[in-house]
Scaffold this motif. Structure first.
Motif, PDB file in Angstrom:
ATOM      1  N   LEU A  25       0.839  -1.207   0.000  1.00 36.25           N
ATOM      2  CA  LEU A  25       0.000   0.000   0.000  1.00 36.25           C
ATOM      3  C   LEU A  25       0.874   1.258   0.000  1.00 36.25           C
ATOM      4  N   LYS A  26       1.957   1.204   0.768  1.00 39.64           N
ATOM      5  CA  LYS A  26       2.888   2.336   0.797  1.00 39.64           C
ATOM      6  C   LYS A  26       3.530   2.539  -0.570  1.00 39.64           C
ATOM      7  N   LEU A  27       3.950   1.437  -1.207  1.00 41.39           N
ATOM      8  CA  LEU A  27       4.554   1.517  -2.534  1.00 41.39           C
ATOM      9  C   LEU A  27       3.569   2.105  -3.544  1.00 41.39           C
ATOM     10  N   LYS A  28       2.331   1.644  -3.516  1.00 45.32           N
ATOM     11  CA  LYS A  28       1.322   2.164  -4.448  1.00 45.32           C
ATOM     12  C   LYS A  28       1.155   3.673  -4.281  1.00 45.32           C
ATOM     13  N   ASN A  29       1.118   4.119  -3.044  1.00 47.70           N
ATOM     14  CA  ASN A  29       0.975   5.547  -2.774  1.00 47.70           C
ATOM     15  C   ASN A  29       2.187   6.334  -3.296  1.00 47.70           C
ATOM     16  N   GLU A  30       3.390   5.774  -3.081  1.00 48.15           N
ATOM     17  CA  GLU A  30       4.610   6.445  -3.547  1.00 48.15           C
ATOM     18  C   GLU A  30       4.638   6.552  -5.067  1.00 48.15           C
ATOM     19  N   ILE A  31       4.203   5.506  -5.749  1.00 46.37           N
ATOM     20  CA  ILE A  31       4.188   5.529  -7.217  1.00 46.37           C
ATOM     21  C   ILE A  31       3.185   6.567  -7.716  1.00 46.37           C
ATOM     22  N   GLU A  32       2.025   6.619  -7.065  1.00 42.26           N
ATOM     23  CA  GLU A  32       1.002   7.582  -7.471  1.00 42.26           C
ATOM     24  C   GLU A  32       1.453   9.028  -7.247  1.00 42.26           C
ATOM     25  N   GLN A  33       2.288   9.251  -6.222  1.00 42.72           N
ATOM     26  CA  GLN A  33       2.748  10.600  -5.889  1.00 42.72           C
ATOM     27  C   GLN A  33       4.037  10.984  -6.621  1.00 42.72           C
ATOM     28  N   SER A  34       4.674  10.010  -7.277  1.00 48.90           N
ATOM     29  CA  SER A  34       5.972  10.249  -7.899  1.00 48.90           C
ATOM     30  C   SER A  34       5.868  11.122  -9.150  1.00 48.90           C
ATOM     31  N   ASP A  35       6.932  11.857  -9.400  1.00 46.67           N
ATOM     32  CA  ASP A  35       7.019  12.648 -10.629  1.00 46.67           C
ATOM     33  C   ASP A  35       7.418  11.781 -11.821  1.00 46.67           C
ATOM     34  N   LYS A  36       7.919  10.589 -11.540  1.00 43.69           N
ATOM     35  CA  LYS A  36       8.358   9.692 -12.621  1.00 43.69           C
ATOM     36  C   LYS A  36       7.149   9.076 -13.330  1.00 43.69           C
ATOM     37  N   ASP A  37       7.304   8.819 -14.614  1.00 38.80           N
ATOM     38  CA  ASP A  37       6.234   8.208 -15.398  1.00 38.80           C
ATOM     39  C   ASP A  37       6.455   6.713 -15.625  1.00 38.80           C
ATOM     40  N   PHE A  38       7.721   6.257 -15.438  1.00 43.79           N
ATOM     41  CA  PHE A  38       8.032   4.879 -15.804  1.00 43.79           C
ATOM     42  C   PHE A  38       9.113   4.334 -14.869  1.00 43.79           C
ATOM     43  N   PHE A  39       8.982   3.049 -14.521  1.00 46.68           N
ATOM     44  CA  PHE A  39       9.866   2.440 -13.521  1.00 46.68           C
ATOM     45  C   PHE A  39      10.417   1.116 -14.038  1.00 46.68           C
ATOM     46  N   ASP A  40      11.581   0.733 -13.500  1.00 42.07           N
ATOM     47  CA  ASP A  40      12.189  -0.566 -13.786  1.00 42.07           C
ATOM     48  C   ASP A  40      11.988  -1.480 -12.582  1.00 42.07           C
ATOM     49  N   ILE A  41      11.399  -2.642 -12.832  1.00 39.74           N
ATOM     50  CA  ILE A  41      11.088  -3.590 -11.756  1.00 39.74           C
ATOM     51  C   ILE A  41      11.834  -4.894 -11.996  1.00 39.74           C
ATOM     52  N   ASP A  42      12.403  -5.444 -10.942  1.00 45.31           N
ATOM     53  CA  ASP A  42      12.962  -6.795 -10.971  1.00 45.31           C
ATOM     54  C   ASP A  42      12.225  -7.644  -9.941  1.00 45.31           C
ATOM     55  N   LEU A  43      11.619  -8.726 -10.397  1.00 41.42           N
ATOM     56  CA  LEU A  43      10.880  -9.633  -9.524  1.00 41.42           C
ATOM     57  C   LEU A  43      11.511 -11.014  -9.570  1.00 41.42           C
ATOM     58  N   LYS A  44      11.856 -11.530  -8.397  1.00 38.37           N
ATOM     59  CA  LYS A  44      12.321 -12.910  -8.284  1.00 38.37           C
ATOM     60  C   LYS A  44      11.540 -13.588  -7.165  1.00 38.37           C
ATOM     61  N   TYR A  45      10.981 -14.750  -7.493  1.00 37.13           N
ATOM     62  CA  TYR A  45      10.286 -15.523  -6.461  1.00 37.13           C
ATOM     63  C   TYR A  45      10.638 -16.986  -6.650  1.00 37.13           C
ATOM     64  N   ILE A  46      11.337 -17.533  -5.667  1.00 33.29           N
ATOM     65  CA  ILE A  46      11.767 -18.928  -5.693  1.00 33.29           C
ATOM     66  C   ILE A  46      11.195 -19.598  -4.455  1.00 33.29           C
ATOM     67  N   THR A  47      10.384 -20.614  -4.670  1.00 32.90           N
ATOM     68  CA  THR A  47       9.797 -21.331  -3.538  1.00 32.90           C
ATOM     69  C   THR A  47       9.940 -22.828  -3.815  1.00 32.90           C
TER      70      THR A  47
END
Length: 300
Positions: free
Chosen positions: A137-159
């Motif tokens: 929820l905090k991340l979503k709020n930060e993205i909505e408030q950010s001046d940036k239009d585009f982000f780089d995401i790295d997702l790793k999930y190993i289970t």
């Protein structure tokens, strides 16, 4: 107090639902599973009826209705491929639904559910618990408030999963939907919720134990990797004796949300009971995304 029935009571995730029913002050009156060793019930609802077939469950629902004790909700924790069948059963018997993710394996079934909802005037809710995680929820709020239009995401999930996995329904892509549906749908839902709809979906690897690719969303490029193979665990996890590793980086910054990941079902139930549940439309984007198995011959 609402009256609940639950399908798939012996499954791994079912205990979270049973606990959520208890913690929200409601009553589980009937549980159903083909597996009949159900000692876990005694810790929560020892007086609940227990049945081992859908036919017995329907009989219970009809009998309860005749007595003026109708079941309000059916919680569905059955194997993925049975969700659509059990959603239909619940709606046709006049019950609202709380269904574990994935709501369905095939996105074409979403329209069926909408029709059944309209006919029954009942609602199908799904469990998208990461949307309630404080860090997310905090991340979503930060993205909505950010001046940036585009982000780089790295997702790793190993289970890591043992040999049992591939002999169960989970290891059958026609029953589980494959690795992206089984272990990735939490994250795909969260990412599309925060960063927008899918623009491109490029799959580089799709195997039984691992999958990876590049995802272009409205506001982000996502490089993602999912694995069930313990050999893919990083040294930081193996040294700590852990068999699971989660990592999400936004513009190189780690988003730590390991704590509380499994404790959000009660919050989910509270929101659904207050009329704020996530439904068919909310589930659609991540379900369509995990159908990437249909575009790769290796998926089968």
């Amino acid at each position: 107090m609402k009256r609940f029935a639950l399908i798939g009571a012996a499954g791994f995730v079912a205990e979270r639902h049973i606990r959520a029913i208890k913690e929200t002050g409601n009553e589980l009156v009937c549980a159903m599973d083909t597996f009949d060793v159900m000692g876990r019930m005694d810790s929560y609802f020892p007086e609940a009826e227990f049945v081992t077939s859908e036919e017995e469950l329907v009989e219970f629902l009809q009998s309860a209705k005749e007595k003026g004790e109708s079941v309000d909700y059916i919680s569905i924790c059955s194997p993925n491929y049975l969700h659509i069948k059990h959603i239909e059963l619940a709606l046709k018997n006049g019950c609202d639904v709380i269904c574990e993710k994935p709501l369905v394996i095939d996105s074409e079934d979403l329209d069926k559910i909408k029709e059944w909802e309209a006919e029954s005037r009942k609602k199908v809710n799904t469990v998208l618990q990461l949307r309630y995680h404080p860090t997310i929820l905090k991340l979503k709020n930060e993205i909505e408030q950010s001046d940036k239009d585009f982000f780089d995401i790295d997702l790793k999930y190993i289970t890591s999963r043992g040999k049992w996995y591939f002999k169960s329904w989970k290891g059958d892509v026609t029953k589980s939907g494959g690795i992206a549906t089984n272990i990735g749908i939490h994250f795909f839902d969260m990412l599309t919720w925060i960063f927008g709809e899918v623009q491109q979906n490029n799959v580089s690897v799709y195997e039984a134990t691992k999958s990876s690719g590049e995802l272009i969303l409205e506001k982000a490029k996502v490089n993602w990797f999912l694995s069930l193979d313990s050999n893919d665990l990083p040294e930081v996890a193996t040294k700590a004796g852990k068999r699971t590793f989660r990592s999400i980086k936004v513009d190189g910054k780690e988003i730590e949300f390991s704590d509380g990941f499994t404790d959000l079902h009660t919050v989910t139930y509270q929101q659904i009971l207050a009329g704020n549940g996530f439904g068919v439309v909310d589930a659609g984007e991540s379900i369509r995304l995990t159908e990437l198995r249909n575009f790769n011959p290796l998926a089968h």
